[in-house]
Design a protein around this motif. Structure first.
Motif, PDB file in Angstrom:
ATOM      1  N   UNK A  41      10.665  -8.528 -21.212  1.00 43.76           N
ATOM      2  CA  UNK A  41      10.784  -9.325 -19.986  1.00 43.76           C
ATOM      3  C   UNK A  41      11.668  -8.611 -18.981  1.00 43.76           C
ATOM      4  N   UNK A  42      12.780  -8.119 -19.452  1.00 38.60           N
ATOM      5  CA  UNK A  42      13.681  -7.388 -18.545  1.00 38.60           C
ATOM      6  C   UNK A  42      12.988  -6.158 -17.977  1.00 38.60           C
ATOM      7  N   UNK A  43      12.263  -5.447 -18.812  1.00 43.11           N
ATOM      8  CA  UNK A  43      11.517  -4.276 -18.332  1.00 43.11           C
ATOM      9  C   UNK A  43      10.497  -4.694 -17.278  1.00 43.11           C
ATOM     10  N   UNK A  44       9.896  -5.848 -17.481  1.00 46.26           N
ATOM     11  CA  UNK A  44       8.912  -6.333 -16.515  1.00 46.26           C
ATOM     12  C   UNK A  44       9.583  -6.645 -15.184  1.00 46.26           C
ATOM     13  N   UNK A  45      10.744  -7.307 -15.256  1.00 41.64           N
ATOM     14  CA  UNK A  45      11.454  -7.627 -14.012  1.00 41.64           C
ATOM     15  C   UNK A  45      11.857  -6.353 -13.267  1.00 41.64           C
ATOM     16  N   UNK A  46      12.229  -5.349 -14.049  1.00 43.88           N
ATOM     17  CA  UNK A  46      12.669  -4.084 -13.434  1.00 43.88           C
ATOM     18  C   UNK A  46      11.506  -3.253 -12.898  1.00 43.88           C
ATOM     19  N   UNK A  47      10.311  -3.664 -13.255  1.00 43.24           N
ATOM     20  CA  UNK A  47       9.109  -2.931 -12.814  1.00 43.24           C
ATOM     21  C   UNK A  47       8.837  -3.164 -11.318  1.00 43.24           C
ATOM     22  N   UNK A  48       9.394  -4.242 -10.778  1.00 47.30           N
ATOM     23  CA  UNK A  48       9.189  -4.564  -9.360  1.00 47.30           C
ATOM     24  C   UNK A  48       9.967  -3.611  -8.460  1.00 47.30           C
ATOM     25  N   UNK A  49       9.376  -3.250  -7.358  1.00 44.24           N
ATOM     26  CA  UNK A  49      10.012  -2.332  -6.410  1.00 44.24           C
ATOM     27  C   UNK A  49      10.286  -3.061  -5.096  1.00 44.24           C
ATOM     28  N   UNK A  50      11.559  -3.318  -4.807  1.00 42.18           N
ATOM     29  CA  UNK A  50      11.871  -4.046  -3.569  1.00 42.18           C
ATOM     30  C   UNK A  50      11.397  -3.285  -2.327  1.00 42.18           C
ATOM     31  N   UNK A  51      10.858  -4.028  -1.380  1.00 38.55           N
ATOM     32  CA  UNK A  51      10.416  -3.445  -0.111  1.00 38.55           C
ATOM     33  C   UNK A  51      11.309  -3.896   1.026  1.00 38.55           C
ATOM     34  N   UNK A  90      11.333 -11.691  19.378  1.00 42.45           N
ATOM     35  CA  UNK A  90      11.636 -10.823  18.243  1.00 42.45           C
ATOM     36  C   UNK A  90      11.616  -9.397  18.780  1.00 42.45           C
ATOM     37  N   UNK A  91      12.792  -8.806  18.846  1.00 36.63           N
ATOM     38  CA  UNK A  91      12.923  -7.485  19.446  1.00 36.63           C
ATOM     39  C   UNK A  91      12.342  -6.374  18.585  1.00 36.63           C
ATOM     40  N   UNK A  92      12.360  -6.593  17.289  1.00 32.95           N
ATOM     41  CA  UNK A  92      11.587  -5.726  16.394  1.00 32.95           C
ATOM     42  C   UNK A  92      11.273  -6.500  15.128  1.00 32.95           C
ATOM     43  N   UNK A  93      10.157  -6.204  14.564  1.00 33.84           N
ATOM     44  CA  UNK A  93       9.838  -6.629  13.197  1.00 33.84           C
ATOM     45  C   UNK A  93       9.197  -5.406  12.574  1.00 33.84           C
ATOM     46  N   UNK A  94       9.971  -4.749  11.720  1.00 37.88           N
ATOM     47  CA  UNK A  94       9.499  -3.484  11.183  1.00 37.88           C
ATOM     48  C   UNK A  94       9.693  -3.433   9.674  1.00 37.88           C
ATOM     49  N   UNK A  95       9.156  -2.407   9.083  1.00 32.33           N
ATOM     50  CA  UNK A  95       9.151  -2.288   7.631  1.00 32.33           C
ATOM     51  C   UNK A  95       9.470  -0.848   7.233  1.00 32.33           C
ATOM     52  N   UNK A  96       9.730  -0.679   5.946  1.00 30.52           N
ATOM     53  CA  UNK A  96       9.850   0.640   5.327  1.00 30.52           C
ATOM     54  C   UNK A  96      10.835   1.537   6.094  1.00 30.52           C
ATOM     55  N   UNK A  97      10.423   2.748   6.395  1.00 32.77           N
ATOM     56  CA  UNK A  97      11.333   3.706   7.031  1.00 32.77           C
ATOM     57  C   UNK A  97      11.942   3.185   8.317  1.00 32.77           C
ATOM     58  N   UNK A  98      11.106   2.538   9.131  1.00 35.43           N
ATOM     59  CA  UNK A  98      11.595   2.011  10.406  1.00 35.43           C
ATOM     60  C   UNK A  98      12.682   0.961  10.154  1.00 35.43           C
ATOM     61  N   UNK A 135      16.150  -7.317  -0.368  1.00 35.18           N
ATOM     62  CA  UNK A 135      14.819  -6.807  -0.057  1.00 35.18           C
ATOM     63  C   UNK A 135      14.014  -7.902   0.607  1.00 35.18           C
ATOM     64  N   UNK A 136      12.962  -7.490   1.268  1.00 35.44           N
ATOM     65  CA  UNK A 136      12.111  -8.450   1.974  1.00 35.44           C
ATOM     66  C   UNK A 136      11.081  -9.055   1.027  1.00 35.44           C
ATOM     67  N   UNK A 137      10.684  -8.285   0.054  1.00 39.23           N
ATOM     68  CA  UNK A 137       9.684  -8.685  -0.934  1.00 39.23           C
ATOM     69  C   UNK A 137       9.635  -7.575  -1.975  1.00 39.23           C
ATOM     70  N   UNK A 138       8.789  -7.687  -2.955  1.00 45.75           N
ATOM     71  CA  UNK A 138       8.641  -6.577  -3.909  1.00 45.75           C
ATOM     72  C   UNK A 138       7.191  -6.097  -3.927  1.00 45.75           C
ATOM     73  N   UNK A 139       7.042  -4.854  -4.273  1.00 43.51           N
ATOM     74  CA  UNK A 139       5.716  -4.307  -4.572  1.00 43.51           C
ATOM     75  C   UNK A 139       5.645  -4.045  -6.067  1.00 43.51           C
ATOM     76  N   UNK A 140       4.473  -4.145  -6.614  1.00 43.98           N
ATOM     77  CA  UNK A 140       4.229  -3.754  -8.002  1.00 43.98           C
ATOM     78  C   UNK A 140       3.380  -2.492  -7.995  1.00 43.98           C
TER      79      UNK A 140
END
Lengths: 531, 531
Positions: free
Chosen positions: B358-368, B417-425, B473-478
């Motif tokens: 279970x812990x490994x599964x939780x750690x599998x998520x990548x925060x975005x 909203x002066x910016x709504x950006x993701x990732x590198x930005x 993080x804003x969300x996670x990616x799998x």
């Protein structure tokens, strides 16, 4: 701009391509663009030097109200004569209690619930129309009007897999854009357009198409398998993405030939037309909040309701207008000037001494037809069962359009527009008794929404503009707006001026009535100041 | 559907074309489609036969609130532990008075005026999301969210005539659709696609393109002059149509090569994505009206705020959860079950006796990452000067997007909203101090809107979700949602269940949190009833 200038630019464009045309426009000082109305300077209180002139405004529709409102800014003594017992003219919001007898003598009494209404005339406002400026200036709150909804339907009759059934806008768009992209990518990649595209154009175009159409990649050596459109989640799902492992069950696209033959793409351009593209707006609570706000700003005492114009004539010093006063007695009003905002085909019939050329000009207008029906339901089934929140279902039946309401979301009840049609379709509905119109609207609506469409109907009201007294049409068309007859009405006939949406290039929109009224006020005011 | 089934259908599609694929889907019972969530049956009051079970819900975000609300329908004894002092989690509406200290120790205090706000997390709701069902059920009023606006801008850097300047969406669409239509009509007419199109396909396609692209007719014997796109009133005017003879001064299109090279078309597909197509909605007054409505429905006394989870462990008969109680003292709560809705990367760090898998599964998520800034202006210059009423300006700078507010139209002030950006930005903005973020946002915004962009700024607040406590993080990616580690979290670890948008196929949407919570409640309730 004059036709000759436009023709010149068109020829430049055809001969030299868009790049040369753009350069030519730039050289003419026509670049860059902003979507803004030309500057308008209203009359100011001091302009008349303490010698106020009087103006009688014939018609209390949007043009008449705008003219009266603007003239009042300059200190004019204004009287508005309006045949109806309300302001607004075709800007008409039908609510519970509204009673109307049409020119055939048929009376309808609207039984809409409290808070429910239908805008029988204008119902939406684009961002660039001065209508919004008046909403701001007059304090009329606005809200979004859903002129586009990916989840509303297209309904087209015919022999294809998409025919005689509902197809959501999103589905039609995904399939049409998918196939268009596949075909253009194939043609481009195969060199069919090398005469028009540079290698870098081709690369950029294919990049765009891959995203725009959600198509597959190039398959080297296999043109047929390249850039294939095999569906897209944009079109919707059999089961949408959900929890856990529910990634969503997509549906495959309709076949290419059926998509093309069905005609589902023939409505797309509506959504990016100059006057129809989102965002669009409506006053909160009904379009007639605008004329009532005008009435308040002008002064209720400046408007005479139930005042049908019986005659208008120029005199040596001004104008004389006869109208139906209280108790149906004929009253007379004298003023320095008149602004006639009656529909031209009605103004043409008013007795008086207008020059023959003016009457001929008024008669040159050709009234156009439109019809609309409001249907109140006791249940918002379009939201609950179809998950459609506002927007337009487009059909090729006599209904033409069904509008879902853009307010009252999640409420107990709601009023949709059961049809908004024009021309032949409007005439066919208009020829029916209101009860028969409802029956027909429910029958055609059931083709789209299923047999439950007739359930929960609480009230209905229909308007056939051709048979509405004082309007006798939804708007007018001019055979040509460069014809001398059209131009005739842009100048006063003696002391009588004209205004209305029919004297604009946005006929059928309140914007046209407003900018025409402003132009007429400007012209009249200039004459007063210079004379 | 399982990948194998999708793969099968894709292969059918590739081999047989869409028609065969459609037929196959029909045979599988997958046609027709409706955009509806799978049926959900909430627990009912009588289900537990008077033996109420207790559930502790870890996290009072949308998943936790939904789970608690649904469990309460079935008579469960529910306690929600929420580390923040408000409900909603990432559903967070920042208003005047909001104070937040980020993980770097930097404190911002929002100074927005009364009635002004920014939705720092989710801000828009598609029609088909169950989020709207909860708005209806909980009595949260909604209004249209302007996710698309033809008069908002595209801004792309580069060397073309459309680069480093503002191009309205409508203009870009008209030109791209015009040229695409011209090219495809030419290729079709010249026979380049005869291998894919029947004669009637070709006719229908060209009919469509003539309308879609507003292109000229075929010129017999002159392929180059046929189907020419030379502009369209859809793109806007130098001077729009007005009164009298003002038919509007159009502008010629940008050159084809520039249109393609500029990249202005790369945003079009956003507007017809499954989750983004209009109509879209927002709660009136702020997105947090949803969590506060949940709080009221669940019962304020069932939610403990400031309660950070310090430990969770399965016992032989249930669960034990330690958390920070009042006065920072550690409190302990025992219950039959737990539903953990903490972000997986945070849940992974909570001490306890979760199985290693279970812990490994939780750690599998990548925060975005994502970032957002609200800027309040003392003047709605976007409406007054640009005639932009809501919608999104898309840029390829670090701002990514500028959103104009979808409420308060024509008001004295407004918050965009002066910016709504993701990732590198988002990371580049997030690395800055909030003051520097504002300076940078104003600098980049001035590229789009001109030097006046920094004028009339009343207040600003920025959120870098990666540095927000309790979210990180804003969300996670799998890496994969078919991986056994992802699937691990769909089953309980003993008496501890999991829920959250991260356990759905609409990650980053409230819908995902809600359907995940419902699935978890359904699973837990089935176990209780069957056990």
């Amino acid at each position: 701009m004059p036709d000759t200038r436009r023709d010149f630019l068109r020829k430049v464009g055809i001969a030299g391509g868009a790049g040369v045309m753009y350069g030519t426009m730039a050289a003419l000082g026509l670049v860059p663009a902003a979507a803004q109305a030309p500057d308008y300077v209203p009359p100011r209180a001091g302009d008349l030097n303490g010698r106020p002139r009087s103006v009688v405004v014939l018609g209390g529709g949007i043009a008449g109200l705008t003219a009266a409102y603007e003239l009042r800014k300059g200190g004019y003594k204004v009287t508005v004569l309006e045949a109806r017992n309300r302001p607004g003219g075709r800007n008409w919001t039908v609510r519970g209690g509204t009673v109307e007898t049409d020119l055939k003598g048929i009376t309808q009494a609207a039984r809409f619930s409290r808070g429910e209404y239908m805008n029988a005339g204008p119902a939406r406002i684009p961002q660039h129309h001065v209508t919004l400026d008046y909403c701001r200036e007059l304090g009329v709150p606005i809200e979004a009007f859903a002129n586009q909804n990916a989840d509303a339907y297209l309904y087209r009759e015919g022999p294809t897999a998409l025919s005689n059934t509902t197809v959501r806008h999103r589905t039609a768009k995904a399939d049409v854009y998918g196939y268009v992209s596949e075909l253009l990518a194939k043609a481009t990649d195969q060199g069919a357009l090398d005469g028009y595209l540079t290698p870098s154009d081709k690369e950029a175009l294919i990049d765009f198409l891959e995203d725009f159409g959600d198509i597959g990649p190039k398959v080297p050596g296999d043109a047929a398998a390249s850039f294939r459109y095999t569906g897209s989640d944009r079109r919707g799902y059999a089961t949408p993405p959900g929890a856990g492992l529910e990634e969503g069950i997509p549906l495959p696209p309709y076949p290419l030939s059926d998509v093309l033959a069905s005609g589902v793409g023939n409505y797309f351009s509506f959504e990016f037309e100059w006057d129809q593209a989102m965002m669009m707006f409506q006053p909160v609570g009904g379009m007639d909040r605008i004329p009532y706000a005008f009435e308040k700003a002008i002064g209720r005492d400046k408007i005479r309701y139930g005042a049908k114009v019986l005659g208008m004539r120029n005199t040596s010093s001004g104008v004389v207008v006869d109208y139906t006063g209280p108790g149906r007695k004929t009253r007379r009003l004298e003023a320095d000037f008149a602004i006639c905002t009656l529909p031209p085909h009605i103004a043409a019939k008013v007795p008086g001494n207008l020059p023959a050329a003016t009457t001929a000009a008024l008669e040159y207008a050709e009234p156009g037809d439109a019809g609309k029906m409001g249907i109140e339901y006791g249940r918002r089934w379009w939201e609950l069962d179809h998950r459609i929140y506002g927007g337009i279902t487009s059909t090729d039946t006599d209904l033409e359009n069904i509008w879902y309401p853009s307010s009252g979301y999640h409420g107990e009840r709601g009023t949709l527009i059961g049809y908004y049609n024009q021309d032949e379709q409007a005439r066919r509905f208009g020829a029916l008794h209101p009860d028969a119109r409802l029956a027909r609207a429910l029958e055609l609506g059931a083709q789209v929404h299923g047999p439950g469409y007739a359930r929960d109907v609480q009230a209905a009201f229909s308007v056939d503009w051709a048979s509405i007294e004082h309007s006798e049409g939804a708007w007018v068309d001019w055979p040509s707006q460069t014809d001398p007859r059209y131009k005739e009405l842009l100048e006063p006939a003696g002391n009588i001026y004209f205004a209305g949406d029919h004297l604009s290039h946005t006929i059928g929109w309140q914007h046209g009535a407003m900018v025409s009224a402003r132009a007429t006020v400007t012209s009249l005011h200039r004459r007063v100041r210079e004379g």
